[in-house]
Design an enzyme around this catalytic site. Sequence first.
Site, PDB file in Angstrom:
ATOM      1  N   GLY A  11       6.587   1.638   9.896  1.00 46.30           N
ATOM      2  CA  GLY A  11       7.771   0.828  10.214  1.00 46.30           C
ATOM      3  C   GLY A  11       9.025   1.699  10.198  1.00 46.30           C
ATOM      4  O   GLY A  11       9.203   2.498   9.282  1.00 46.30           O
ATOM      5  N   ARG A  72       2.168   2.730  14.776  1.00 47.72           N
ATOM      6  CA  ARG A  72       1.095   2.627  13.775  1.00 47.72           C
ATOM      7  C   ARG A  72      -0.200   2.905  14.529  1.00 47.72           C
ATOM      8  O   ARG A  72      -0.479   2.258  15.529  1.00 47.72           O
ATOM      9  CB  ARG A  72       1.046   1.231  13.172  1.00 47.72           C
ATOM     10  CG  ARG A  72       2.350   0.806  12.484  1.00 47.72           C
ATOM     11  CD  ARG A  72       2.136  -0.517  11.766  1.00 47.72           C
ATOM     12  NE  ARG A  72       3.383  -1.142  11.339  1.00 47.72           N
ATOM     13  CZ  ARG A  72       4.038  -0.819  10.221  1.00 47.72           C
ATOM     14  NH1 ARG A  72       3.588   0.123   9.434  1.00 47.72           N
ATOM     15  NH2 ARG A  72       5.143  -1.457   9.893  1.00 47.72           N
ATOM     16  N   ASP A 103       3.339   5.335   2.608  1.00 45.85           N
ATOM     17  CA  ASP A 103       2.011   5.754   2.153  1.00 45.85           C
ATOM     18  C   ASP A 103       1.016   5.995   3.282  1.00 45.85           C
ATOM     19  O   ASP A 103       0.220   6.926   3.221  1.00 45.85           O
ATOM     20  CB  ASP A 103       1.436   4.699   1.202  1.00 45.85           C
ATOM     21  CG  ASP A 103       2.032   4.843  -0.187  1.00 45.85           C
ATOM     22  OD1 ASP A 103       2.429   5.973  -0.530  1.00 45.85           O
ATOM     23  OD2 ASP A 103       2.110   3.836  -0.904  1.00 45.85           O
ATOM     24  N   THR A 125      10.980   4.200   4.386  1.00 46.31           N
ATOM     25  CA  THR A 125      10.521   2.822   4.625  1.00 46.31           C
ATOM     26  C   THR A 125      11.477   1.887   3.904  1.00 46.31           C
ATOM     27  O   THR A 125      11.967   2.221   2.821  1.00 46.31           O
ATOM     28  CB  THR A 125       9.085   2.570   4.115  1.00 46.31           C
ATOM     29  OG1 THR A 125       8.874   1.145   4.006  1.00 46.31           O
ATOM     30  CG2 THR A 125       8.814   3.172   2.751  1.00 46.31           C
ATOM     31  N   ASP A 127      10.639  -0.708   2.452  1.00 46.57           N
ATOM     32  CA  ASP A 127       9.918  -1.437   1.407  1.00 46.57           C
ATOM     33  C   ASP A 127      10.125  -0.894  -0.012  1.00 46.57           C
ATOM     34  O   ASP A 127       9.891  -1.597  -0.982  1.00 46.57           O
ATOM     35  CB  ASP A 127       8.417  -1.439   1.705  1.00 46.57           C
ATOM     36  CG  ASP A 127       8.089  -2.148   3.006  1.00 46.57           C
ATOM     37  OD1 ASP A 127       8.908  -2.981   3.448  1.00 46.57           O
ATOM     38  OD2 ASP A 127       7.017  -1.868   3.583  1.00 46.57           O
ATOM     39  N   ASP A 129       8.210   1.094  -1.552  1.00 48.20           N
ATOM     40  CA  ASP A 129       6.912   0.910  -2.210  1.00 48.20           C
ATOM     41  C   ASP A 129       6.133   2.217  -2.374  1.00 48.20           C
ATOM     42  O   ASP A 129       4.914   2.210  -2.466  1.00 48.20           O
ATOM     43  CB  ASP A 129       6.061  -0.096  -1.408  1.00 48.20           C
ATOM     44  CG  ASP A 129       5.823   0.368   0.025  1.00 48.20           C
ATOM     45  OD1 ASP A 129       6.472   1.329   0.461  1.00 48.20           O
ATOM     46  OD2 ASP A 129       4.975  -0.246   0.703  1.00 48.20           O
ATOM     47  N   ARG A 171       6.373  -5.789   2.379  1.00 47.58           N
ATOM     48  CA  ARG A 171       4.900  -5.729   2.433  1.00 47.58           C
ATOM     49  C   ARG A 171       4.337  -6.311   1.138  1.00 47.58           C
ATOM     50  O   ARG A 171       4.407  -7.501   0.958  1.00 47.58           O
ATOM     51  CB  ARG A 171       4.421  -4.285   2.650  1.00 47.58           C
ATOM     52  CG  ARG A 171       3.006  -4.213   3.192  1.00 47.58           C
ATOM     53  CD  ARG A 171       2.593  -2.787   3.436  1.00 47.58           C
ATOM     54  NE  ARG A 171       3.324  -2.185   4.528  1.00 47.58           N
ATOM     55  CZ  ARG A 171       2.941  -2.257   5.807  1.00 47.58           C
ATOM     56  NH1 ARG A 171       1.848  -2.889   6.114  1.00 47.58           N
ATOM     57  NH2 ARG A 171       3.641  -1.683   6.741  1.00 47.58           N
TER      58      ARG A 171
HETATM   59  O1  F6P Z   1       6.783  -1.302   6.181  1.00 48.78           O
HETATM   60  C1  F6P Z   1       7.914  -1.895   6.734  1.00 48.78           C
HETATM   61  C2  F6P Z   1       7.620  -3.299   7.170  1.00 48.78           C
HETATM   62  O2  F6P Z   1       8.803  -3.812   7.750  1.00 48.78           O
HETATM   63  C3  F6P Z   1       7.104  -4.245   6.094  1.00 48.78           C
HETATM   64  O3  F6P Z   1       8.126  -4.733   5.275  1.00 48.78           O
HETATM   65  C4  F6P Z   1       6.434  -5.293   6.926  1.00 48.78           C
HETATM   66  O4  F6P Z   1       5.431  -5.955   6.187  1.00 48.78           O
HETATM   67  C5  F6P Z   1       5.853  -4.509   8.072  1.00 48.78           C
HETATM   68  O5  F6P Z   1       6.607  -3.310   8.147  1.00 48.78           O
HETATM   69  C6  F6P Z   1       5.883  -5.197   9.401  1.00 48.78           C
HETATM   70  O6  F6P Z   1       5.373  -4.316  10.355  1.00 48.78           O
HETATM   71  P1  F6P Z   1       5.377  -4.546  11.928  1.00 48.78           P
HETATM   72  O7  F6P Z   1       6.798  -4.471  12.385  1.00 48.78           O
HETATM   73  O8  F6P Z   1       4.539  -3.440  12.467  1.00 48.78           O
HETATM   74  O9  F6P Z   1       4.776  -5.899  12.141  1.00 48.78           O
END
Ligand code: F6P
Length: 320
Positions: A11, A72, A103, A125, A127, A129, A171
Amino acid sequence: MQRIAVLTSGGDAPGMNAAIRTVIRTGLAYNKDMYVIYDGYRGLVEGNIKQVNKDFTQDIINRGGTIIRSARLKEFSDEEVQKKAARNLRDYDIDALVAIGGDGTYRGLAALAKQGIKVVGIPGTIDNDVGSTDQTIGFATALNTICECVDKLKDTSSSHQRCSLVEVMGRHCGDLALFSALAEGAEGVICVEHKLKEDVLFKRLRKMKTQKKDHAIIIVSENLLDINELAKRVEEETGFTARTEVLGRLQRGGTPCAEDRILAARLSAHAVKLLIDGKVETGRIVGIRNNLVVDYDIEEAINMKHEHTHGLRDLIELLE
Ligand code: F6P
């Protein structure tokens, strides 16, 4: 070490461009050839690689998102795909790769380290995390964005005497929820680290009603519960009219705050210096601990657990 490439993965997060800028400029300052890889690991596998100079980094420090884009790529767990990625780097005589992400990004780097590429990871990120750092690039800006949104919601919640339930990202990490709840003086927060029980929440809201408090803000972490169902139960159990707001990807966009830009600069300069000073045997991950820049072996870093929010949770419980 002559040629270094940089990519962003997972992300996107505000401050990634500031990190890209520092990676490139630090490398150039030490007379290294610098490359960018577009579209994260997908671009690496597809060979979307380009040499860049200082001009590439002009006026990007304040831009949100990532100018080299992100992706991703599930297929990157396949060893054949990893080998192809490593081959592509060798075709360009690139000896080292710096990746900005979380991660998942680090796991990709660890796989490339096994293919003989020297790798360094930088935490980026929203998050927060990542176990090997106290703070990730993008977290501070996302937190500010949430606060801005909740401040606005407070106005309308108050005008209409409503309870607003606000779902924030993270997340499986409650930092955005906990920190924003604290910054907003929210009436309740529900996240992995602080699972406020429904009956306790409802009792609190009923009491507020009798005390003529005209509105309430409840912050809820994503991936935990159905916020619309919770809103229905709030209406049934408390007498408050309830509304839900899912802030979603708004939290990932926008101009990075100064804190994120500075964090990005500190971590990224250190990451490149590790490579230049010959301190990367296979892979290292940089982070910030007690406001000092640190680095760890990549395997050690990947196994670290993120758990520094406990003090904050206690503070929230005290103030509730
Ligand atoms: O890791 C960042 C994040 O925004 C998380 O908070 C969320 O769960 C996820 O990515 C959403 O990802 P995507 O935009 O690929 O659906």
